[in-house]
Design a protein around this motif. Structure first.
Motif, PDB file in Angstrom:
ATOM      1  N   ARG A  43       0.837  -1.201   0.000  1.00 39.51           N
ATOM      2  CA  ARG A  43       0.000   0.000   0.000  1.00 39.51           C
ATOM      3  C   ARG A  43       0.877   1.258   0.000  1.00 39.51           C
ATOM      4  O   ARG A  43       0.617   2.206  -0.730  1.00 39.51           O
ATOM      5  CB  ARG A  43      -0.919   0.020   1.212  1.00 39.51           C
ATOM      6  N   ALA A  44       1.927   1.258   0.816  1.00 33.41           N
ATOM      7  CA  ALA A  44       2.823   2.412   0.886  1.00 33.41           C
ATOM      8  C   ALA A  44       3.538   2.636  -0.441  1.00 33.41           C
ATOM      9  O   ALA A  44       3.684   3.781  -0.894  1.00 33.41           O
ATOM     10  CB  ALA A  44       3.838   2.221   2.009  1.00 33.41           C
ATOM     11  N   ALA A  45       3.967   1.564  -1.095  1.00 33.52           N
ATOM     12  CA  ALA A  45       4.659   1.685  -2.379  1.00 33.52           C
ATOM     13  C   ALA A  45       3.726   2.241  -3.441  1.00 33.52           C
ATOM     14  O   ALA A  45       4.103   3.118  -4.232  1.00 33.52           O
ATOM     15  CB  ALA A  45       5.208   0.329  -2.817  1.00 33.52           C
ATOM     16  N   ARG A  46       2.490   1.767  -3.463  1.00 38.23           N
ATOM     17  CA  ARG A  46       1.525   2.259  -4.448  1.00 38.23           C
ATOM     18  C   ARG A  46       1.167   3.723  -4.189  1.00 38.23           C
ATOM     19  O   ARG A  46       1.031   4.505  -5.114  1.00 38.23           O
ATOM     20  CB  ARG A  46       0.281   1.373  -4.464  1.00 38.23           C
ATOM     21  N   GLU A  47       1.003   4.096  -2.925  1.00 37.57           N
ATOM     22  CA  GLU A  47       0.714   5.493  -2.604  1.00 37.57           C
ATOM     23  C   GLU A  47       1.882   6.392  -3.013  1.00 37.57           C
ATOM     24  O   GLU A  47       1.675   7.485  -3.529  1.00 37.57           O
ATOM     25  CB  GLU A  47       0.402   5.659  -1.123  1.00 37.57           C
ATOM     26  N   ASN A  48       3.102   5.915  -2.798  1.00 40.08           N
ATOM     27  CA  ASN A  48       4.292   6.664  -3.195  1.00 40.08           C
ATOM     28  C   ASN A  48       4.305   6.903  -4.704  1.00 40.08           C
ATOM     29  O   ASN A  48       4.535   8.023  -5.171  1.00 40.08           O
ATOM     30  CB  ASN A  48       5.542   5.907  -2.732  1.00 40.08           C
ATOM     31  N   ALA A  49       4.020   5.868  -5.473  1.00 35.98           N
ATOM     32  CA  ALA A  49       3.991   5.996  -6.936  1.00 35.98           C
ATOM     33  C   ALA A  49       2.842   6.898  -7.381  1.00 35.98           C
ATOM     34  O   ALA A  49       3.003   7.714  -8.303  1.00 35.98           O
ATOM     35  CB  ALA A  49       3.857   4.612  -7.579  1.00 35.98           C
ATOM     36  N   LYS A  50       1.687   6.795  -6.724  1.00 38.68           N
ATOM     37  CA  LYS A  50       0.546   7.638  -7.077  1.00 38.68           C
ATOM     38  C   LYS A  50       0.859   9.116  -6.847  1.00 38.68           C
ATOM     39  O   LYS A  50       0.501   9.971  -7.664  1.00 38.68           O
ATOM     40  CB  LYS A  50      -0.683   7.248  -6.263  1.00 38.68           C
ATOM     41  N   HIS A  51       1.520   9.417  -5.735  1.00 43.36           N
ATOM     42  CA  HIS A  51       1.884  10.814  -5.456  1.00 43.36           C
ATOM     43  C   HIS A  51       2.804  11.357  -6.539  1.00 43.36           C
ATOM     44  O   HIS A  51       2.666  12.512  -6.951  1.00 43.36           O
ATOM     45  CB  HIS A  51       2.529  10.942  -4.082  1.00 43.36           C
ATOM     46  N   GLN A  52       3.727  10.525  -7.001  1.00 41.67           N
ATOM     47  CA  GLN A  52       4.614  10.954  -8.083  1.00 41.67           C
ATOM     48  C   GLN A  52       3.817  11.224  -9.359  1.00 41.67           C
ATOM     49  O   GLN A  52       4.038  12.222 -10.047  1.00 41.67           O
ATOM     50  CB  GLN A  52       5.671   9.887  -8.364  1.00 41.67           C
ATOM     51  N   GLY A  53       2.889  10.320  -9.678  1.00 44.36           N
ATOM     52  CA  GLY A  53       2.056  10.489 -10.863  1.00 44.36           C
ATOM     53  C   GLY A  53       1.194  11.736 -10.789  1.00 44.36           C
ATOM     54  O   GLY A  53       1.032  12.452 -11.776  1.00 44.36           O
ATOM     55  N   GLU A  54       0.627  12.006  -9.618  1.00 45.21           N
ATOM     56  CA  GLU A  54      -0.172  13.211  -9.428  1.00 45.21           C
ATOM     57  C   GLU A  54       0.674  14.469  -9.602  1.00 45.21           C
ATOM     58  O   GLU A  54       0.229  15.435 -10.216  1.00 45.21           O
ATOM     59  CB  GLU A  54      -0.819  13.203  -8.047  1.00 45.21           C
ATOM     60  N   ALA A  55       1.889  14.447  -9.055  1.00 45.40           N
ATOM     61  CA  ALA A  55       2.776  15.603  -9.167  1.00 45.40           C
ATOM     62  C   ALA A  55       3.134  15.892 -10.627  1.00 45.40           C
ATOM     63  O   ALA A  55       3.379  17.039 -10.999  1.00 45.40           O
ATOM     64  CB  ALA A  55       4.047  15.373  -8.345  1.00 45.40           C
ATOM     65  N   LEU A  56       3.133  14.852 -11.447  1.00 46.72           N
ATOM     66  CA  LEU A  56       3.436  15.010 -12.868  1.00 46.72           C
ATOM     67  C   LEU A  56       2.205  15.422 -13.684  1.00 46.72           C
ATOM     68  O   LEU A  56       2.306  15.666 -14.881  1.00 46.72           O
ATOM     69  CB  LEU A  56       4.004  13.711 -13.434  1.00 46.72           C
ATOM     70  N   GLY A  57       1.053  15.463 -13.059  1.00 44.06           N
ATOM     71  CA  GLY A  57      -0.170  15.841 -13.756  1.00 44.06           C
ATOM     72  C   GLY A  57      -0.893  14.683 -14.410  1.00 44.06           C
ATOM     73  O   GLY A  57      -1.733  14.890 -15.282  1.00 44.06           O
ATOM     74  N   GLY A  58      -0.590  13.467 -13.997  1.00 41.87           N
ATOM     75  CA  GLY A  58      -1.248  12.301 -14.569  1.00 41.87           C
ATOM     76  C   GLY A  58      -2.672  12.131 -14.077  1.00 41.87           C
ATOM     77  O   GLY A  58      -3.025  12.600 -12.994  1.00 41.87           O
ATOM     78  N   THR A  59      -3.480  11.478 -14.891  1.00 39.43           N
ATOM     79  CA  THR A  59      -4.866  11.208 -14.507  1.00 39.43           C
ATOM     80  C   THR A  59      -5.091   9.731 -14.196  1.00 39.43           C
ATOM     81  O   THR A  59      -6.014   9.392 -13.466  1.00 39.43           O
ATOM     82  CB  THR A  59      -5.844  11.623 -15.627  1.00 39.43           C
ATOM     83  N   HIS A  60      -4.263   8.850 -14.763  1.00 43.74           N
ATOM     84  CA  HIS A  60      -4.412   7.407 -14.568  1.00 43.74           C
ATOM     85  C   HIS A  60      -3.042   6.766 -14.368  1.00 43.74           C
ATOM     86  O   HIS A  60      -2.041   7.245 -14.903  1.00 43.74           O
ATOM     87  CB  HIS A  60      -5.105   6.761 -15.766  1.00 43.74           C
ATOM     88  N   ILE A  61      -3.037   5.657 -13.637  1.00 40.50           N
ATOM     89  CA  ILE A  61      -1.806   4.910 -13.392  1.00 40.50           C
ATOM     90  C   ILE A  61      -2.093   3.425 -13.627  1.00 40.50           C
ATOM     91  O   ILE A  61      -3.146   2.918 -13.233  1.00 40.50           O
ATOM     92  CB  ILE A  61      -1.267   5.184 -11.968  1.00 40.50           C
ATOM     93  N   VAL A  62      -1.174   2.764 -14.319  1.00 38.81           N
ATOM     94  CA  VAL A  62      -1.298   1.332 -14.618  1.00 38.81           C
ATOM     95  C   VAL A  62      -0.091   0.627 -14.008  1.00 38.81           C
ATOM     96  O   VAL A  62       1.058   0.951 -14.329  1.00 38.81           O
ATOM     97  CB  VAL A  62      -1.368   1.088 -16.141  1.00 38.81           C
ATOM     98  N   TRP A  63      -0.358  -0.325 -13.133  1.00 34.19           N
ATOM     99  CA  TRP A  63       0.713  -1.059 -12.451  1.00 34.19           C
ATOM    100  C   TRP A  63       1.337  -2.070 -13.398  1.00 34.19           C
ATOM    101  O   TRP A  63       0.637  -2.835 -14.040  1.00 34.19           O
ATOM    102  CB  TRP A  63       0.155  -1.767 -11.214  1.00 34.19           C
ATOM    103  N   LEU A  64       2.667  -2.064 -13.456  1.00 32.18           N
ATOM    104  CA  LEU A  64       3.396  -2.986 -14.329  1.00 32.18           C
ATOM    105  C   LEU A  64       4.085  -4.106 -13.569  1.00 32.18           C
ATOM    106  O   LEU A  64       4.116  -5.241 -14.026  1.00 32.18           O
ATOM    107  CB  LEU A  64       4.468  -2.229 -15.125  1.00 32.18           C
ATOM    108  N   GLN A  65       4.682  -3.771 -12.437  1.00 30.78           N
ATOM    109  CA  GLN A  65       5.537  -4.742 -11.748  1.00 30.78           C
ATOM    110  C   GLN A  65       5.491  -4.497 -10.253  1.00 30.78           C
ATOM    111  O   GLN A  65       5.355  -3.370  -9.793  1.00 30.78           O
ATOM    112  CB  GLN A  65       6.971  -4.593 -12.251  1.00 30.78           C
TER     113      GLN A  65
END
Length: 86
Positions: A43-65
């Motif tokens: 959960r912490a790893a996914r939240e960390n990645a989501k925050h990065q995506g939000e900071a970049l202006g992303g609207t969607h995130i797709v988990w790869l690995q």
């Protein structure tokens, strides 16, 4: 109703989790890596990645690995960030 009685706080996220077939009409523009440790490392790893995506202006995130280390007490996730204009 179970989310209301949960002891875990639910944080609002401005980026949506998606499957790759759901973002075929969107532009992919970044890859992010999230790291998590502690009681709920995934959960912490996914939240960390989501925050990065939000900071970049992303609207969607797709988990790869998803990689687990140290007997699953540390997790690393890799995802692609998309910008979808509806």
């Amino acid at each position: 109703m179970s989310a209301c009685t949960s002891n875990e706080p639910q944080l609002y996220s401005r980026i949506n989790e998606a499957y790759d077939f759901e973002v075929t009409h969107c532009d992919s523009f970044a890859m992010v890596t999230g790291l998590g440790r502690g009681d709920a490392p995934l959960r912490a790893a996914r939240e960390n990645a989501k925050h990065q995506g939000e900071a970049l202006g992303g609207t969607h995130i797709v988990w790869l690995q998803e990689d687990h280390f140290d007997g699953d007490s540390q997790v690393k996730v890799v995802a692609v960030v998309y910008k979808c204009l509806f």
